[in-house]
Design a protein around this motif. Structure first.
Motif, PDB file in Angstrom:
ATOM      1  N   SER A  39      -4.267  -3.481  -7.662  1.00 38.03           N
ATOM      2  CA  SER A  39      -3.664  -4.453  -8.362  1.00 38.03           C
ATOM      3  C   SER A  39      -3.808  -5.873  -7.643  1.00 38.03           C
ATOM      4  CB  SER A  39      -2.212  -4.541  -8.691  1.00 38.03           C
ATOM      5  OG  SER A  39      -2.142  -3.281  -9.684  1.00 38.03           O
ATOM      6  N   GLN A 202      -6.563   4.763 -11.128  1.00 39.91           N
ATOM      7  CA  GLN A 202      -5.716   5.490 -10.231  1.00 39.91           C
ATOM      8  C   GLN A 202      -6.152   7.134 -10.135  1.00 39.91           C
ATOM      9  OE1 GLN A 202      -1.644   4.346  -9.542  1.00 39.91           O
ATOM     10  NE2 GLN A 202      -1.098   6.485  -9.466  1.00 39.91           N
ATOM     11  N   ARG A 241      -7.619  -1.965   4.759  1.00 48.09           N
ATOM     12  CA  ARG A 241      -7.951  -1.181   3.695  1.00 48.09           C
ATOM     13  C   ARG A 241      -9.597  -1.133   3.877  1.00 48.09           C
ATOM     14  NH1 ARG A 241      -3.367  -1.070   3.074  1.00 48.09           N
ATOM     15  NH2 ARG A 241      -2.115  -1.016   1.364  1.00 48.09           N
ATOM     16  N   VAL A 260      -4.567  -6.327   3.278  1.00 51.51           N
ATOM     17  CA  VAL A 260      -3.791  -6.983   2.313  1.00 51.51           C
ATOM     18  C   VAL A 260      -2.539  -7.751   2.993  1.00 51.51           C
ATOM     19  CG1 VAL A 260      -2.385  -6.648   0.225  1.00 51.51           C
ATOM     20  CG2 VAL A 260      -4.281  -4.918   0.835  1.00 51.51           C
ATOM     21  N   GLY A 262       0.563 -11.069   2.827  1.00 52.28           N
ATOM     22  CA  GLY A 262       1.347 -11.905   1.902  1.00 52.28           C
ATOM     23  C   GLY A 262       0.513 -12.888   1.143  1.00 52.28           C
TER      24      GLY A 262
HETATM   25  P1  ADP Z   1      -2.327  -0.129  -6.467  1.00 50.76           P
HETATM   26  O1  ADP Z   1      -2.764  -1.049  -7.397  1.00 50.76           O
HETATM   27  O2  ADP Z   1      -3.690   0.177  -5.838  1.00 50.76           O
HETATM   28  O3  ADP Z   1      -1.379   0.894  -6.706  1.00 50.76           O
HETATM   29  P2  ADP Z   1      -0.916  -2.379  -5.192  1.00 50.76           P
HETATM   30  O4  ADP Z   1      -2.200  -3.348  -5.633  1.00 50.76           O
HETATM   31  O5  ADP Z   1       0.041  -2.706  -5.929  1.00 50.76           O
HETATM   32  O6  ADP Z   1      -1.594  -0.950  -5.188  1.00 50.76           O
HETATM   33  O7  ADP Z   1      -0.778  -2.730  -3.777  1.00 50.76           O
HETATM   34  C1  ADP Z   1       0.186  -2.559  -3.177  1.00 50.76           C
HETATM   35  C2  ADP Z   1       0.039  -2.629  -1.720  1.00 50.76           C
HETATM   36  O8  ADP Z   1      -0.086  -3.994  -1.437  1.00 50.76           O
HETATM   37  C3  ADP Z   1       1.487  -2.561  -1.072  1.00 50.76           C
HETATM   38  O9  ADP Z   1       1.738  -1.015  -0.497  1.00 50.76           O
HETATM   39  C4  ADP Z   1       1.371  -3.435   0.246  1.00 50.76           C
HETATM   40  O10 ADP Z   1       0.850  -2.901   1.174  1.00 50.76           O
HETATM   41  C5  ADP Z   1       0.569  -4.605  -0.559  1.00 50.76           C
HETATM   42  N1  ADP Z   1       1.374  -5.744  -0.971  1.00 50.76           N
HETATM   43  C6  ADP Z   1       1.593  -5.897  -2.241  1.00 50.76           C
HETATM   44  N2  ADP Z   1       2.348  -7.027  -2.288  1.00 50.76           N
HETATM   45  C7  ADP Z   1       2.334  -7.572  -0.956  1.00 50.76           C
HETATM   46  C8  ADP Z   1       2.958  -8.898  -0.496  1.00 50.76           C
HETATM   47  N3  ADP Z   1       3.591  -9.842  -1.062  1.00 50.76           N
HETATM   48  N4  ADP Z   1       2.569  -9.018   0.933  1.00 50.76           N
HETATM   49  C9  ADP Z   1       2.053  -8.116   1.600  1.00 50.76           C
HETATM   50  N5  ADP Z   1       1.629  -6.968   1.115  1.00 50.76           N
HETATM   51  C10 ADP Z   1       1.666  -6.960  -0.041  1.00 50.76           C
END
Ligand code: ADP
Length: 267
Positions: A39, A202, A241, A260, A262
């Motif tokens: 995401s 997923q 990642r 990844v 903030g």
């Molecule tokens: P997926 O879609 O593959 O399930 P996401 O895209 O939701 O995963 O990613 C979630 C991960 O992204 C979290 O575990 C975190 O490490 C990172 N993440 C999400 N939002 C933030 C943020 N605001 N700041 C830092 N890291 C973030």
């Protein structure tokens, strides 16, 4: 047929691996485990695609089909203002927003403008999702001659509803047939309107990986040949990642590292 566009992740290692970025007129499947960052990628690309071509974007707007309630405007804000100052300035100039990027009013206007160009539609079930893909074509047509034509169609997640609704072996063929139709519709939007199509999927990594390829998801390649680019996303240490290009026409397989943060996806 319009020239294929390349949408940059703005991560040199990844963009190089992709031969310049995510291609328009193609489907790119990003697959990986929960929390891998799929995401985050759809959000980051929804920002990047709006940037002028000189900044790695396609000067376009976005259709975002959200099936798991994952779209977060706050994340768009963080990613937007996580861009370099000169990129932000270029985005302001492109939108004819007066003032400097340090000016609060100008920043608000810029953010609003970015959010306005992401057309989010929530899919409540698989049939609704299929309907939204058909609708996406109408939206893309509506914006075709506008200042920001649709250049990105995201489906996050492509498969969740289908997996939840078509359970059991007896349903597999049915599910595949529906998914194929859906992918065909998405592909059509990409081809007709010169948009990149990015879908997430997923998967659980293979527990038998000791003997096989850990990047091959259980259940095999359910999207088959329809997704022309396949990218596997895997968690590494901390916020790192691994992005793996698994299948792509005319490109060698490869691997790249990103973080990844903030402020979005960073090298
Ligand atoms: P997926 O879609 O593959 O399930 P996401 O895209 O939701 O995963 O990613 C979630 C991960 O992204 C979290 O575990 C975190 O490490 C990172 N993440 C999400 N939002 C933030 C943020 N605001 N700041 C830092 N890291 C973030």
């Amino acid at each position: 047929r319009e020239r294929i566009g390349k949408l940059e992740w703005l991560i040199p290692e990844v963009d190089e691996m992709l031969g310049g970025g995510v291609e328009t007129q193609s489907i790119t499947e990003v697959y990986g485990e929960f929390g891998a960052g799929k995401s985050q990628i759809t959000h980051q690309l929804s920002v990047n695609v709006q940037l002028p071509p000189e900044q790695g974007g396609l000067g376009g707007s976005v259709i975002f089909i959200d099936s798991e309630d994952t779209f977060r405007p706050e994340r768009i804000e963080e990613m937007l203002f996580g861009l370099e100052d000169d990129v932000l300035q270029a985005a302001m100039d492109q939108r004819e927003i007066e003032g400097s990027i340090d000016d609060e009013e100008a920043r608000d206007e810029l953010l609003q403008s970015f959010l306005d160009k992401i057309h989010v539609a929530k899919a409540f079930n698989s049939n609704h999702q299929i309907l939204l893909a058909e609708k996406a074509q109408e939206i893309a047509s509506e914006y075709e001659d506008s200042e920001f034509p649709v250049r990105l169609l995201c489906v996050d997640s492509l498969t969740a509803h289908f997996r939840a609704e078509y359970v059991g072996r007896g349903e597999l063929a049915n599910r595949q047939q529906k998914l194929n139709k859906h992918l065909h519709d998405l592909d059509r939007v990409g081809n007709l309107y010169n948009a990149a199509v990015v879908v997430t999927n997923q998967v659980q990594s293979n527990p038998d990986a000791f003997f096989g390829d850990p990047t091959k998801p259980i259940g095999g390649n359910i999207l088959g040949h329809k997704s022309t680019f396949r990218m596997y996303l895997r968690k590494s240490k901390g916020n790192k990642r691994i992005v793996k290009l698994v299948d792509a026409p005319n490109l060698p397989d490869g691997e790249a590292v990103m973080r990844v943060t903030g402020e979005g996806l960073k090298p």
